[in-house]
Design an enzyme around this catalytic site. Structure first.
Site, PDB file in Angstrom:
ATOM      1  N   GLU B 176      72.877 -17.847 -47.113  1.00 53.27           N
ATOM      2  CA  GLU B 176      71.451 -17.971 -47.440  1.00 53.27           C
ATOM      3  C   GLU B 176      71.203 -19.159 -48.348  1.00 53.27           C
ATOM      4  OE1 GLU B 176      71.236 -17.523 -50.875  1.00 53.27           O
ATOM      5  OE2 GLU B 176      73.365 -16.962 -50.668  1.00 53.27           O
ATOM      6  N   GLU B 318      75.001 -19.694 -50.019  1.00 49.56           N
ATOM      7  CA  GLU B 318      75.115 -20.439 -48.748  1.00 49.56           C
ATOM      8  C   GLU B 318      76.115 -19.787 -47.788  1.00 49.56           C
ATOM      9  OE1 GLU B 318      76.123 -24.550 -49.485  1.00 49.56           O
ATOM     10  OE2 GLU B 318      74.381 -24.895 -50.752  1.00 49.56           O
TER      11      GLU B 318
END
Lengths: 351, 351
Positions: B176, B318
């Protein structure tokens, strides 16, 4: 000391603080919150210092697995018969051991070196025959080997490091196979870290309570027998193993050629302590791949000031835990090679 | 609930205990001391159970990184401006972020999905536009999104899981990017684990003491505002984020298609808790890639009964920590695929 080892020791230099600092400063400019990659950042700085290059190059790892037998097995310190060493060397040479699966999975090249297996020579094209002697003597009663043999085994390890680096490897993993070798490893760690044998002795590959108590006693009596000499090569001759001596030489050889070393479990840690006793610069080239469940591993790592990358409750040896950590080493370099900076990517920095 | 989600939930089955047991029994026959590969053995058993195959197949990993913005940023809970989300999505699309370096290094394919970034659409061939809305509302004052939007975002995630698996991936990592998203993650974890916000709130990507105290207060007041509804989709609508909802759907979609999920840090853990609240079978398909330094991560992992594979003091997001763990997952399968047995290799077993 052999002239070859003398030359190696003379060529040892510390990793470059300048390149490590350059990596740390560069990390602060990359598109991520400062410090957010944690230990991957400190690992990247260490690699930059070792290679004297920022960024460090892509990892080309090789695993050298040294095999040897142990006369101490006669004292009943392991439930496995010595013949398993040669059987496992063949198994590794034909691709069936855990280290084969893990090396293939992590794209590391694997070499198997007979530096001291007992019995007839192992006739297999994938086994390098560099045997110094066929197994050690029983060190409960006499030195495991002569000082000359210890030096020869060290030279074998250093030569292998040199050969692998010449053939293109730039990250070296040492592994080992030797039935009974948690006993010399514990003896060396106890002597080098000045620890009571009970604190550094584990159950190896599966001893019961009675065998465990006996193993601790055998180690304590063996240290008493020889007095635990201060000279690391004499100590290796008294209480070591041929694969342990080769690993110590392998580590010295890698450090002399400025290549990072990934240290595996308790046997490799014993060898790392010996190498570090020969010259403390060597440990600055080391990364600890994993924390073995053997108690001597944690004590040895503390003495070496190494923090393991992985902690997966492994206790297999063969270099398996260190090999499993290789992708982390490549990734630590990759972030320094591939990431954009806030400037280059036009990303706004925090307030 | 959307008909698509209903169908997915109806197709969820537990991983196969039979295949997991088969892997455990097979491990005992392989040429190594029993249990000596530690957590790699239990991971291999879990994978066998998930795939209903012994051995599990070679890993073909894909990372889906979902991006979204957060209205809660207006409350001053992060030092980073919201515009950085879109900038980082572009940076990821052009290969400059940490997740690019790590995915390349671990040979995982990376996809970037805009499920809720604020501002104009991101025009880049590598960004999948599945935007449900342009950022959430400020959930200190009102629900972050409607229940319908939460369901749409869940459907986006489930659809992406399906697409990646159809294109050949068999291990899925969710990642994310969303400035401010540690705040909704902490709010969701506090509500779902019934914890005081101060215990689950961290410093995210770098808040100072004053901002930290304020962040905790904003989270507590937001939970008070909505009462922390029991229904997980209502909770997601009240306190979640679009990328968090998409991740929850991604996890449900992967589990429905019987593919292992590697969970990243605190934001992904919040999504994993939501997915698990929707159906607790989903967490049986999860492997925790790493332990983030965010306190909510450890609390969420305990609630999910997951033990992280790595603990490298990372806090980047991430999907970086989960992606870094992928080689361990491949290796866990490789030992079951490639190793010889004591019988096949003619290695003597212990006494």
């Amino acid at each position: 000391v052999l002239p070859q080892l003398d030359r190696l020791l003379a060529s040892l230099v510390s990793p470059s603080n300048e390149h490590a600092d350059q990596a740390r400063r560069y990390h602060a400019t990359l598109t991520k919150p400062s410090g957010s990659l944690g230990r991957l950042e400190s690992l990247g700085a260490q690699l930059s210092g070792i290679y004297r290059a920022m960024p460090p190059p892509p990892a080309k790892p090789a695993v050298a697995l040294f095999a040897g037998d142990h006369g101490i097995v006669a004292e009943g310190v392991t439930p496995w018969p010595s013949e398993v060493t040669a059987q496992m060397v063949r198994n590794i040479a034909t691709g069936g051991a855990a280290i084969n699966a893990i090396a293939l999975s992590t794209r590391a090249t694997l070499y198997v070196i007979d530096v001291g297996v007992a019995g007839p020579p192992i006739d297999h094209p994938n086994v390098l025959n560099r045997r110094v002697r066929s197994g050690t003597a029983n060190f409960h009663r006499q030195p495991a080997m002569t000082v000359d043999e210890a030096e020869q085994a060290i030279a074998v390890g250093a030569t292998i490091a040199n050969e692998l680096i010449e053939s293109g490897a730039n990250v070296l993993v040492g592994g080992e196979m030797g039935i009974g070798n948690t006993t010399p490893a514990a003896a060396l760690i106890a002597a080098l870290c000045d620890e009571d044998p009970i604190n550094v002795t584990g159950r190896g590959t599966g001893v019961d309570d009675a065998m465990y108590a006996h193993k601790v006693r055998v180690i304590a009596e063996s240290i008493d027998r020889c007095g635990g000499p201060d000279d690391p090569i004499q100590l290796l001759a008294e209480l070591g193993g041929l694969e342990i001596a080769a690993l110590a030489g392998f580590y010295i050889g890698a450090a002399a050629l400025r290549v990072p070393i990934v240290v595996d479990g308790v046997i490799c840690i014993a060898a790392a302590l010996v190498a570090n006793e020969i010259d403390p610069i060597v440990s600055r080239y080391m990364v600890s791949g994993h924390r073995s469940t053997e108690p001597g591993a944690s004590i040895g790592l503390s003495a070496l000031r190494l923090r393991p990358l992985l902690d997966l409750e492994m206790r297999l040896g063969e270099g398996s835990g260190a090999t499993l950590a290789l992708p982390l080493i490549d990734a630590a370099g990759a972030v320094l090679r591939d990431m954009a900076t806030f400037d280059s990517a036009a990303v706004t920095e925090r307030d």
